[in-house]
Motif scaffolding. Structure first.
Motif, mmCIF file in Angstrom:
data_model
loop_
_atom_site.group_PDB
_atom_site.id
_atom_site.type_symbol
_atom_site.label_atom_id
_atom_site.label_comp_id
_atom_site.label_asym_id
_atom_site.label_seq_id
_atom_site.Cartn_x
_atom_site.Cartn_y
_atom_site.Cartn_z
ATOM 1 N N ASN A 1 0.825 -1.200 0.000
ATOM 2 C CA ASN A 1 0.000 0.000 0.000
ATOM 3 C C ASN A 1 0.873 1.270 0.000
ATOM 4 O OD1 ASN A 1 0.759 0.733 2.627
ATOM 5 N ND2 ASN A 1 -0.923 -0.408 3.535
ATOM 6 N N TYR A 2 0.199 2.410 -0.153
ATOM 7 C CA TYR A 2 0.910 3.679 -0.291
ATOM 8 C C TYR A 2 1.754 3.991 0.944
ATOM 9 C CZ TYR A 2 1.881 8.577 -0.917
ATOM 10 O OH TYR A 2 2.536 9.774 -1.021
ATOM 11 N N GLU A 3 1.161 3.843 2.102
ATOM 12 C CA GLU A 3 1.850 4.225 3.335
ATOM 13 C C GLU A 3 3.135 3.424 3.545
ATOM 14 O OE1 GLU A 3 -1.401 3.590 3.096
ATOM 15 O OE2 GLU A 3 -2.224 5.597 3.434
ATOM 16 N N VAL A 4 3.070 2.125 3.315
ATOM 17 C CA VAL A 4 4.247 1.267 3.475
ATOM 18 C C VAL A 4 5.307 1.636 2.441
ATOM 19 C CG1 VAL A 4 5.081 -1.113 3.315
ATOM 20 C CG2 VAL A 4 2.926 -0.620 4.502
ATOM 21 N N SER A 5 4.874 1.843 1.205
ATOM 22 C CA SER A 5 5.805 2.207 0.133
ATOM 23 C C SER A 5 6.478 3.541 0.414
ATOM 24 C CB SER A 5 5.071 2.285 -1.215
ATOM 25 O OG SER A 5 4.506 1.063 -1.539
ATOM 26 N N TYR A 6 5.691 4.513 0.859
ATOM 27 C CA TYR A 6 6.226 5.847 1.119
ATOM 28 C C TYR A 6 7.215 5.821 2.291
ATOM 29 C CZ TYR A 6 6.370 10.892 1.691
ATOM 30 O OH TYR A 6 6.793 12.190 1.788
ATOM 31 N N LYS A 7 6.886 5.049 3.309
ATOM 32 C CA LYS A 7 7.783 4.947 4.462
ATOM 33 C C LYS A 7 9.118 4.324 4.043
ATOM 34 C CE LYS A 7 8.245 3.125 9.100
ATOM 35 N NZ LYS A 7 7.681 2.320 10.158
ATOM 36 N N ARG A 8 9.067 3.274 3.250
ATOM 37 C CA ARG A 8 10.302 2.629 2.772
ATOM 38 C C ARG A 8 11.093 3.606 1.894
ATOM 39 N NH1 ARG A 8 14.778 0.275 3.395
ATOM 40 N NH2 ARG A 8 15.549 -0.813 1.568
ATOM 41 N N LEU A 9 10.398 4.364 1.077
ATOM 42 C CA LEU A 9 11.071 5.352 0.227
ATOM 43 C C LEU A 9 11.793 6.395 1.080
ATOM 44 C CD1 LEU A 9 11.649 6.400 -2.606
ATOM 45 C CD2 LEU A 9 9.447 7.582 -2.550
ATOM 46 N N GLN A 10 11.177 6.822 2.150
ATOM 47 C CA GLN A 10 11.823 7.777 3.059
ATOM 48 C C GLN A 10 13.066 7.161 3.700
ATOM 49 O OE1 GLN A 10 8.400 8.715 5.516
ATOM 50 N NE2 GLN A 10 8.402 10.800 4.707
ATOM 51 N N ILE B 1 14.976 4.887 2.405
ATOM 52 C CA ILE B 1 15.994 4.814 1.351
ATOM 53 C C ILE B 1 16.658 6.179 1.168
ATOM 54 C CG2 ILE B 1 16.301 4.561 -1.151
ATOM 55 C CD1 ILE B 1 14.226 2.270 -0.964
ATOM 56 N N ILE B 2 15.852 7.212 1.120
ATOM 57 C CA ILE B 2 16.403 8.562 0.945
ATOM 58 C C ILE B 2 17.345 8.901 2.093
ATOM 59 C CG2 ILE B 2 15.804 11.018 0.950
ATOM 60 C CD1 ILE B 2 13.234 10.176 -0.601
ATOM 61 N N LYS B 3 16.938 8.575 3.304
ATOM 62 C CA LYS B 3 17.780 8.843 4.468
ATOM 63 C C LYS B 3 19.101 8.080 4.361
ATOM 64 C CE LYS B 3 17.787 8.795 9.473
ATOM 65 N NZ LYS B 3 17.082 8.432 10.682
ATOM 66 N N SER B 4 19.049 6.826 3.960
ATOM 67 C CA SER B 4 20.266 6.019 3.813
ATOM 68 C C SER B 4 21.186 6.608 2.749
ATOM 69 C CB SER B 4 19.915 4.582 3.428
ATOM 70 O OG SER B 4 19.240 3.948 4.464
ATOM 71 N N LEU B 5 20.611 7.037 1.654
ATOM 72 C CA LEU B 5 21.427 7.612 0.569
ATOM 73 C C LEU B 5 22.055 8.936 0.989
ATOM 74 C CD1 LEU B 5 19.172 6.819 -2.517
ATOM 75 C CD2 LEU B 5 21.356 5.758 -1.931
ATOM 76 N N GLU B 6 21.369 9.690 1.811
ATOM 77 C CA GLU B 6 21.891 10.977 2.259
ATOM 78 C C GLU B 6 23.011 10.830 3.286
ATOM 79 O OE1 GLU B 6 17.989 13.819 1.586
ATOM 80 O OE2 GLU B 6 18.370 13.005 3.582
ATOM 81 N N GLU B 7 23.033 9.720 4.002
ATOM 82 C CA GLU B 7 24.050 9.528 5.029
ATOM 83 C C GLU B 7 25.444 9.278 4.455
ATOM 84 O OE1 GLU B 7 22.544 6.463 7.568
ATOM 85 O OE2 GLU B 7 21.094 7.808 8.504
ATOM 86 N N GLU B 8 25.493 8.801 3.221
ATOM 87 C CA GLU B 8 26.759 8.592 2.507
ATOM 88 C C GLU B 8 27.694 7.618 3.218
ATOM 89 O OE1 GLU B 8 28.589 12.305 1.561
ATOM 90 O OE2 GLU B 8 26.720 13.175 0.859
ATOM 91 N N THR B 9 27.172 6.711 4.024
ATOM 92 C CA THR B 9 28.018 5.732 4.701
ATOM 93 C C THR B 9 27.913 4.351 4.077
ATOM 94 O OG1 THR B 9 26.267 5.255 6.287
ATOM 95 C CG2 THR B 9 27.890 6.942 6.903
ATOM 96 N N ILE B 10 27.240 4.252 2.958
ATOM 97 C CA ILE B 10 27.063 2.954 2.311
ATOM 98 C C ILE B 10 27.888 2.901 1.032
ATOM 99 C CG2 ILE B 10 24.793 2.489 3.298
ATOM 100 C CD1 ILE B 10 23.518 3.586 0.814
ATOM 101 N N TYR C 1 18.958 3.035 -4.794
ATOM 102 C CA TYR C 1 18.438 3.993 -5.772
ATOM 103 C C TYR C 1 17.420 3.324 -6.694
ATOM 104 C CZ TYR C 1 18.276 7.413 -9.509
ATOM 105 O OH TYR C 1 17.850 8.313 -10.451
ATOM 106 N N GLU C 2 17.743 2.135 -7.171
ATOM 107 C CA GLU C 2 16.811 1.397 -8.043
ATOM 108 C C GLU C 2 15.511 1.074 -7.307
ATOM 109 O OE1 GLU C 2 20.230 -0.827 -10.749
ATOM 110 O OE2 GLU C 2 18.972 -2.005 -9.398
ATOM 111 N N GLU C 3 15.633 0.621 -6.066
ATOM 112 C CA GLU C 3 14.438 0.335 -5.271
ATOM 113 C C GLU C 3 13.629 1.615 -5.050
ATOM 114 O OE1 GLU C 3 15.190 -1.346 -1.410
ATOM 115 O OE2 GLU C 3 13.061 -1.482 -0.942
ATOM 116 N N GLY C 4 14.337 2.704 -4.776
ATOM 117 C CA GLY C 4 13.656 3.978 -4.570
ATOM 118 C C GLY C 4 12.887 4.436 -5.806
ATOM 119 N N ILE C 5 13.485 4.258 -6.968
ATOM 120 C CA ILE C 5 12.798 4.637 -8.209
ATOM 121 C C ILE C 5 11.546 3.791 -8.404
ATOM 122 C CG2 ILE C 5 12.968 4.594 -10.748
ATOM 123 C CD1 ILE C 5 14.370 6.963 -9.461
#
Length: 70
Positions: A2-11, A13-22, A31-35
């Motif tokens: 559903n939307y809520e679960v998808s949106y939460k996971r997307l958030q 992912i964005i947080k993980s990408l912004e941390e730059e520790t991966i 990034y692919e999952e986020g898209i």
């Protein structure tokens, strides 16, 4: 998913990408999952908007939806 679960996971992912520790590989996978999640969420929002438009056409009212508020 559903939307809520998808949106939460997307958030997440964005947080993980912004941390730059991966690693680069992990970043690309996220990034692919986020898209995919972004497209899924947009499809759900467009479907909801279509339903509201149909409903509003029956009542001769036009309802505008601000997607940023969803």
């Amino acid at each position: 998913m559903n939307y809520e679960v998808s949106y939460k996971r997307l958030q997440e992912i964005i947080k993980s990408l912004e941390e730059e520790t991966i690693s680069l590989d992990e970043s690309l996978k996220l990034y692919e999952e986020g898209i995919r999640l972004y497209r899924h969420c947009n499809k759900l929002l467009e479907s909801a908007q279509l339903k509201i438009t149909r409903f509003s056409n029956d009542t001769l009212e036009e309802i505008e939806i601000d997607i940023e508020e969803v």
